[in-house]
Scaffold this motif. Structure first.
Motif, PDB file in Angstrom:
ATOM      1  N   VAL A  56      60.373  44.792  41.861  1.00 49.86           N
ATOM      2  CA  VAL A  56      60.233  46.250  41.789  1.00 49.86           C
ATOM      3  C   VAL A  56      61.564  46.884  41.382  1.00 49.86           C
ATOM      4  N   GLN A  57      62.649  46.458  42.001  1.00 53.04           N
ATOM      5  CA  GLN A  57      63.963  47.038  41.704  1.00 53.04           C
ATOM      6  C   GLN A  57      64.392  46.766  40.264  1.00 53.04           C
ATOM      7  N   ARG A  58      64.023  45.624  39.713  1.00 58.56           N
ATOM      8  CA  ARG A  58      64.419  45.269  38.339  1.00 58.56           C
ATOM      9  C   ARG A  58      63.557  45.943  37.279  1.00 58.56           C
ATOM     10  N   THR A  59      62.401  46.458  37.665  1.00 61.54           N
ATOM     11  CA  THR A  59      61.540  47.133  36.703  1.00 61.54           C
ATOM     12  C   THR A  59      62.252  48.392  36.219  1.00 61.54           C
ATOM     13  N   PRO A  60      62.345  48.571  34.898  1.00 59.18           N
ATOM     14  CA  PRO A  60      63.040  49.756  34.385  1.00 59.18           C
ATOM     15  C   PRO A  60      62.449  51.040  34.957  1.00 59.18           C
ATOM     16  N   LYS A  61      63.331  52.009  35.171  1.00 57.89           N
ATOM     17  CA  LYS A  61      62.847  53.263  35.752  1.00 57.89           C
ATOM     18  C   LYS A  61      63.364  54.468  34.960  1.00 57.89           C
ATOM     19  N   ASP A  62      62.486  55.376  34.763  1.00 59.93           N
ATOM     20  CA  ASP A  62      62.815  56.703  34.280  1.00 59.93           C
ATOM     21  C   ASP A  62      62.367  57.646  35.385  1.00 59.93           C
ATOM     22  N   THR A  63      61.063  57.673  35.600  1.00 53.13           N
ATOM     23  CA  THR A  63      60.509  58.449  36.710  1.00 53.13           C
ATOM     24  C   THR A  63      60.233  57.566  37.923  1.00 53.13           C
ATOM     25  N   ARG A  65      57.656  55.507  37.946  1.00 51.33           N
ATOM     26  CA  ARG A  65      56.214  55.244  37.970  1.00 51.33           C
ATOM     27  C   ARG A  65      55.909  53.770  37.732  1.00 51.33           C
ATOM     28  N   ALA A  66      56.619  53.132  36.803  1.00 46.42           N
ATOM     29  CA  ALA A  66      56.379  51.704  36.548  1.00 46.42           C
ATOM     30  C   ALA A  66      56.732  50.882  37.789  1.00 46.42           C
ATOM     31  N   GLN A  67      57.800  51.245  38.479  1.00 42.82           N
ATOM     32  CA  GLN A  67      58.150  50.554  39.729  1.00 42.82           C
ATOM     33  C   GLN A  67      57.070  50.780  40.775  1.00 42.82           C
ATOM     34  N   ALA A  68      56.601  52.011  40.877  1.00 45.10           N
ATOM     35  CA  ALA A  68      55.582  52.346  41.876  1.00 45.10           C
ATOM     36  C   ALA A  68      54.236  51.696  41.563  1.00 45.10           C
ATOM     37  N   GLY A  69      54.061  51.247  40.332  1.00 43.37           N
ATOM     38  CA  GLY A  69      52.803  50.614  39.944  1.00 43.37           C
ATOM     39  C   GLY A  69      52.616  49.214  40.490  1.00 43.37           C
ATOM     40  N   TRP A  70      53.704  48.578  40.942  1.00 47.88           N
ATOM     41  CA  TRP A  70      53.568  47.226  41.515  1.00 47.88           C
ATOM     42  C   TRP A  70      52.878  47.314  42.860  1.00 47.88           C
ATOM     43  N   HIS A  71      51.811  46.573  43.025  1.00 52.23           N
ATOM     44  CA  HIS A  71      51.112  46.548  44.305  1.00 52.23           C
ATOM     45  C   HIS A  71      50.533  45.167  44.576  1.00 52.23           C
ATOM     46  N   ILE A  72      50.297  44.912  45.842  1.00 52.84           N
ATOM     47  CA  ILE A  72      49.835  43.608  46.315  1.00 52.84           C
ATOM     48  C   ILE A  72      48.436  43.791  46.900  1.00 52.84           C
ATOM     49  N   GLU A  73      47.509  42.989  46.408  1.00 54.17           N
ATOM     50  CA  GLU A  73      46.120  43.081  46.870  1.00 54.17           C
ATOM     51  C   GLU A  73      45.503  41.695  46.934  1.00 54.17           C
ATOM     52  N   THR A  80      46.439  52.702  39.379  1.00 53.38           N
ATOM     53  CA  THR A  80      47.754  53.054  38.832  1.00 53.38           C
ATOM     54  C   THR A  80      48.241  54.303  39.550  1.00 53.38           C
ATOM     55  N   PRO A  81      49.556  54.439  39.720  1.00 53.16           N
ATOM     56  CA  PRO A  81      50.056  55.665  40.332  1.00 53.16           C
ATOM     57  C   PRO A  81      49.904  56.835  39.358  1.00 53.16           C
ATOM     58  N   GLU A  82      49.645  57.993  39.905  1.00 52.45           N
ATOM     59  CA  GLU A  82      49.547  59.202  39.085  1.00 52.45           C
ATOM     60  C   GLU A  82      50.900  59.477  38.429  1.00 52.45           C
ATOM     61  N   PRO A  83      50.912  60.101  37.256  1.00 49.04           N
ATOM     62  CA  PRO A  83      52.201  60.485  36.664  1.00 49.04           C
ATOM     63  C   PRO A  83      52.989  61.357  37.649  1.00 49.04           C
ATOM     64  N   GLY A  84      54.275  61.152  37.678  1.00 50.40           N
ATOM     65  CA  GLY A  84      55.135  61.902  38.591  1.00 50.40           C
ATOM     66  C   GLY A  84      56.448  61.183  38.789  1.00 50.40           C
ATOM     67  N   ASP A  85      57.271  61.753  39.641  1.00 50.17           N
ATOM     68  CA  ASP A  85      58.589  61.184  39.921  1.00 50.17           C
ATOM     69  C   ASP A  85      58.514  60.385  41.217  1.00 50.17           C
ATOM     70  N   TYR A  86      58.812  59.097  41.122  1.00 49.84           N
ATOM     71  CA  TYR A  86      58.717  58.199  42.263  1.00 49.84           C
ATOM     72  C   TYR A  86      60.073  57.625  42.672  1.00 49.84           C
ATOM     73  N   LYS A  87      61.143  58.044  42.007  1.00 53.33           N
ATOM     74  CA  LYS A  87      62.449  57.412  42.220  1.00 53.33           C
ATOM     75  C   LYS A  87      62.869  57.371  43.686  1.00 53.33           C
ATOM     76  N   ASP A  88      62.584  58.410  44.446  1.00 51.77           N
ATOM     77  CA  ASP A  88      62.995  58.463  45.854  1.00 51.77           C
ATOM     78  C   ASP A  88      62.000  57.796  46.794  1.00 51.77           C
ATOM     79  N   LYS A  89      60.916  57.256  46.263  1.00 52.85           N
ATOM     80  CA  LYS A  89      59.855  56.676  47.092  1.00 52.85           C
ATOM     81  C   LYS A  89      59.763  55.159  46.975  1.00 52.85           C
TER      82      LYS A  89
END
Length: 158
Positions: A56-63, A65-73, A80-89
């Motif tokens: 997750v940390q190595r995934t490039p980030k702008d907002t 969102r790509a980092q927040a898209g990683w999930h375990i199931e 997929t996460p909704e468009p938005g700013d996820y940097k602080d989450k």
């Protein structure tokens, strides 16, 4: 919940047990096998948790969102996460996802780590100047950790 040290202690204890009959021997073998399975499961979960956070940390980030898209199931999905700013989450999202491995997914036959963000493959291929190959690195690190855990297990139980 027992720790890996506790499972390994139980395996060693079962190995040292002196059995006077077949029932006692069967019980010792069963106790050892149960502890070995739990120890192996703990090693796999620990490796996944460790490598997942770095993925997750190595995934490039702008907002983020790509980092927040990683999930375990336990099954494939289209989330997929909704468009938005996820940097602080991101730290909270990593904790939430890895927490699943201590709960319901701990006994799953298959654990899927996925990212359905529509541009994740482009990021992996180098679309971002931040990094590329983060998924390949994750798989390589996870394989290495699992091989090391298997070697450690063989040395400890020989």
């Amino acid at each position: 919940m027992a720790t890996r040290d506790e499972w390994q202690r139980r395996m060693a204890e079962a190995n040292r047990r002196i059995c006077g009959n077949s029932r006692e021997l069967q019980r010792a073998i069963s106790d050892w096998a149960q502890a070995a399975v739990q120890d192996s499961l703990d090693a796999v979960v620990a490796a996944i948790i460790d490598c997942y956070g770095r993925l997750v940390q190595r995934t490039p980030k702008d907002t983020g969102r790509a980092q927040a898209g990683w999930h375990i199931e336990g099954r494939t999905d289209d989330w997929t996460p909704e468009p938005g700013d996820y940097k602080d989450k991101i730290a909270a999202l990593i904790a939430e996802q890895t927490g699943k491995l201590s709960g319901d997914l701990r006994q799953a036959d298959v654990v899927r780590i996925m990212n359905n963000v529509e541009y994740i493959l482009a990021l992996e291929a180098g679309w971002s100047r931040q990094s590329a190959g983060f998924t390949a690195l994750f798989l390589s690190e996870l394989r290495s950790q699992l091989e090391q855990a298997a070697q450690n297990s063989q040395r400890g139980n020989a």
